[in-house]
Write a protein that holds these residues in place. Sequence first.
Motif, PDB file in Angstrom:
ATOM      1  N   ALA A  10       0.895  -1.137   0.026  1.00 47.31           N
ATOM      2  CA  ALA A  10       0.212   0.116  -0.112  1.00 47.31           C
ATOM      3  C   ALA A  10       0.893   1.330  -0.035  1.00 47.31           C
ATOM      4  O   ALA A  10       0.515   2.159  -0.946  1.00 47.31           O
ATOM      5  CB  ALA A  10      -1.037   0.035   0.985  1.00 47.31           C
ATOM      6  N   GLU A  11       1.920   1.194   0.804  1.00 41.60           N
ATOM      7  CA  GLU A  11       2.679   2.453   0.863  1.00 41.60           C
ATOM      8  C   GLU A  11       3.311   2.678  -0.543  1.00 41.60           C
ATOM      9  O   GLU A  11       3.325   3.893  -0.990  1.00 41.60           O
ATOM     10  CB  GLU A  11       3.780   2.245   2.083  1.00 41.60           C
ATOM     11  CG  GLU A  11       4.711   3.438   2.273  1.00 41.60           C
ATOM     12  CD  GLU A  11       5.821   3.294   3.283  1.00 41.60           C
ATOM     13  OE1 GLU A  11       6.701   3.976   3.368  1.00 41.60           O
ATOM     14  OE2 GLU A  11       5.374   2.319   4.104  1.00 41.60           O
ATOM     15  N   ARG A  16       4.013   5.837  -5.450  1.00 45.39           N
ATOM     16  CA  ARG A  16       4.063   5.902  -6.890  1.00 45.39           C
ATOM     17  C   ARG A  16       2.926   6.750  -7.319  1.00 45.39           C
ATOM     18  O   ARG A  16       3.349   7.636  -8.373  1.00 45.39           O
ATOM     19  CB  ARG A  16       3.704   4.369  -7.453  1.00 45.39           C
ATOM     20  CG  ARG A  16       3.465   4.360  -9.017  1.00 45.39           C
ATOM     21  CD  ARG A  16       4.667   4.975  -9.825  1.00 45.39           C
ATOM     22  NE  ARG A  16       5.844   3.913  -9.534  1.00 45.39           N
ATOM     23  CZ  ARG A  16       7.116   4.150 -10.047  1.00 45.39           C
ATOM     24  NH1 ARG A  16       7.512   5.273 -10.594  1.00 45.39           N
ATOM     25  NH2 ARG A  16       8.212   3.454 -10.000  1.00 45.39           N
ATOM     26  N   LEU A  17       1.863   6.932  -6.767  1.00 43.54           N
ATOM     27  CA  LEU A  17       0.784   7.913  -7.197  1.00 43.54           C
ATOM     28  C   LEU A  17       1.298   9.352  -7.095  1.00 43.54           C
ATOM     29  O   LEU A  17       1.042  10.061  -7.973  1.00 43.54           O
ATOM     30  CB  LEU A  17      -0.469   7.592  -6.468  1.00 43.54           C
ATOM     31  CG  LEU A  17      -1.148   6.382  -6.991  1.00 43.54           C
ATOM     32  CD1 LEU A  17      -2.327   6.065  -5.809  1.00 43.54           C
ATOM     33  CD2 LEU A  17      -1.694   6.390  -8.486  1.00 43.54           C
ATOM     34  N   ARG A  18       1.930   9.481  -5.944  1.00 40.79           N
ATOM     35  CA  ARG A  18       2.551  10.695  -5.571  1.00 40.79           C
ATOM     36  C   ARG A  18       3.554  11.162  -6.731  1.00 40.79           C
ATOM     37  O   ARG A  18       3.593  12.341  -6.929  1.00 40.79           O
ATOM     38  CB  ARG A  18       2.993  10.714  -4.176  1.00 40.79           C
ATOM     39  CG  ARG A  18       3.514  12.333  -3.771  1.00 40.79           C
ATOM     40  CD  ARG A  18       2.433  13.317  -3.525  1.00 40.79           C
ATOM     41  NE  ARG A  18       3.142  14.479  -3.149  1.00 40.79           N
ATOM     42  CZ  ARG A  18       2.907  15.787  -3.636  1.00 40.79           C
ATOM     43  NH1 ARG A  18       1.925  15.942  -4.683  1.00 40.79           N
ATOM     44  NH2 ARG A  18       3.662  16.600  -3.418  1.00 40.79           N
ATOM     45  N   VAL A  19       4.417  10.334  -7.013  1.00 40.82           N
ATOM     46  CA  VAL A  19       5.315  10.429  -8.206  1.00 40.82           C
ATOM     47  C   VAL A  19       4.767  10.999  -9.337  1.00 40.82           C
ATOM     48  O   VAL A  19       5.368  11.886 -10.041  1.00 40.82           O
ATOM     49  CB  VAL A  19       6.372   9.281  -8.048  1.00 40.82           C
ATOM     50  CG1 VAL A  19       7.287   9.531  -9.199  1.00 40.82           C
ATOM     51  CG2 VAL A  19       7.256   9.416  -6.811  1.00 40.82           C
ATOM     52  N   ASP A  20       3.516  10.317  -9.614  1.00 42.02           N
ATOM     53  CA  ASP A  20       3.048  10.484 -10.919  1.00 42.02           C
ATOM     54  C   ASP A  20       2.422  12.012 -10.829  1.00 42.02           C
ATOM     55  O   ASP A  20       2.567  12.701 -11.935  1.00 42.02           O
ATOM     56  CB  ASP A  20       2.050   9.525 -11.258  1.00 42.02           C
ATOM     57  CG  ASP A  20       2.347   8.014 -11.574  1.00 42.02           C
ATOM     58  OD1 ASP A  20       3.707   8.036 -11.788  1.00 42.02           O
ATOM     59  OD2 ASP A  20       1.832   7.252 -11.676  1.00 42.02           O
ATOM     60  N   GLY A  60      10.513  13.674  -4.209  1.00 39.33           N
ATOM     61  CA  GLY A  60       9.750  12.528  -4.209  1.00 39.33           C
ATOM     62  C   GLY A  60      10.105  11.333  -4.615  1.00 39.33           C
ATOM     63  O   GLY A  60       9.317  10.187  -4.000  1.00 39.33           O
ATOM     64  N   ARG A  61      10.905  11.084  -5.427  1.00 43.77           N
ATOM     65  CA  ARG A  61      11.343   9.981  -6.104  1.00 43.77           C
ATOM     66  C   ARG A  61      12.356   9.185  -4.908  1.00 43.77           C
ATOM     67  O   ARG A  61      12.200   7.945  -5.125  1.00 43.77           O
ATOM     68  CB  ARG A  61      12.063  10.026  -7.056  1.00 43.77           C
ATOM     69  CG  ARG A  61      11.313  10.173  -8.466  1.00 43.77           C
ATOM     70  CD  ARG A  61      12.009  10.152  -9.762  1.00 43.77           C
ATOM     71  NE  ARG A  61      11.394  10.669 -10.814  1.00 43.77           N
ATOM     72  CZ  ARG A  61      11.645  11.001 -11.849  1.00 43.77           C
ATOM     73  NH1 ARG A  61      13.308  11.315 -12.021  1.00 43.77           N
ATOM     74  NH2 ARG A  61      11.128  11.245 -12.815  1.00 43.77           N
ATOM     75  N   ARG A  62      12.657   9.819  -3.929  1.00 38.15           N
ATOM     76  CA  ARG A  62      13.608   8.973  -3.085  1.00 38.15           C
ATOM     77  C   ARG A  62      12.909   8.049  -2.201  1.00 38.15           C
ATOM     78  O   ARG A  62      11.727   8.209  -1.735  1.00 38.15           O
ATOM     79  CB  ARG A  62      13.982  10.042  -1.997  1.00 38.15           C
ATOM     80  CG  ARG A  62      15.142  10.827  -2.534  1.00 38.15           C
ATOM     81  CD  ARG A  62      15.678  11.817  -1.529  1.00 38.15           C
ATOM     82  NE  ARG A  62      16.938  12.694  -2.111  1.00 38.15           N
ATOM     83  CZ  ARG A  62      17.597  13.640  -1.468  1.00 38.15           C
ATOM     84  NH1 ARG A  62      17.192  13.788   0.009  1.00 38.15           N
ATOM     85  NH2 ARG A  62      18.372  14.403  -2.081  1.00 38.15           N
ATOM     86  N   GLY A  63      13.528   6.834  -2.173  1.00 34.04           N
ATOM     87  CA  GLY A  63      12.677   5.976  -1.275  1.00 34.04           C
ATOM     88  C   GLY A  63      11.743   5.028  -1.908  1.00 34.04           C
ATOM     89  O   GLY A  63      11.178   4.177  -1.630  1.00 34.04           O
ATOM     90  N   LEU A  64      11.623   5.237  -3.151  1.00 33.59           N
ATOM     91  CA  LEU A  64      10.796   4.565  -3.990  1.00 33.59           C
ATOM     92  C   LEU A  64      11.062   3.081  -4.147  1.00 33.59           C
ATOM     93  O   LEU A  64      12.270   2.855  -4.463  1.00 33.59           O
ATOM     94  CB  LEU A  64      10.806   4.920  -5.436  1.00 33.59           C
ATOM     95  CG  LEU A  64       9.829   4.456  -6.618  1.00 33.59           C
ATOM     96  CD1 LEU A  64       8.390   4.800  -5.832  1.00 33.59           C
ATOM     97  CD2 LEU A  64       9.964   5.138  -7.835  1.00 33.59           C
TER      98      LEU A  64
END
Length: 85
Positions: A10-11, A16-20, A60-64
């Motif tokens: 879920a996290e 991924r949605l936030r990065v989009d 925002g991509r960090r920790g993906l």
Amino acid sequence: MYDAIQKENAEPILHRLRVDELTAARDSAHTAWVRAAGKIEERRRTRQEYLAANRALREGRRGLRKVTSAATMHRINDTLGSSLS
């Protein structure tokens, strides 16, 4: 076991949605910057907005992390089943 994997998934899915969303914001800021050609003050402002959106995207991509797929869950189940037999 599958519930725990789905909770972990879920996290990354939300991430991924936030990065989009951040990517779309960066792309629209870039388009605005390109369209502001010839207008010095507007071009400076739109460039700063683009750079800010690009920084936000990098942060925002960090920790993906990758999402554990259904196929992986089945392989885990098969491996556990064969080891217990």
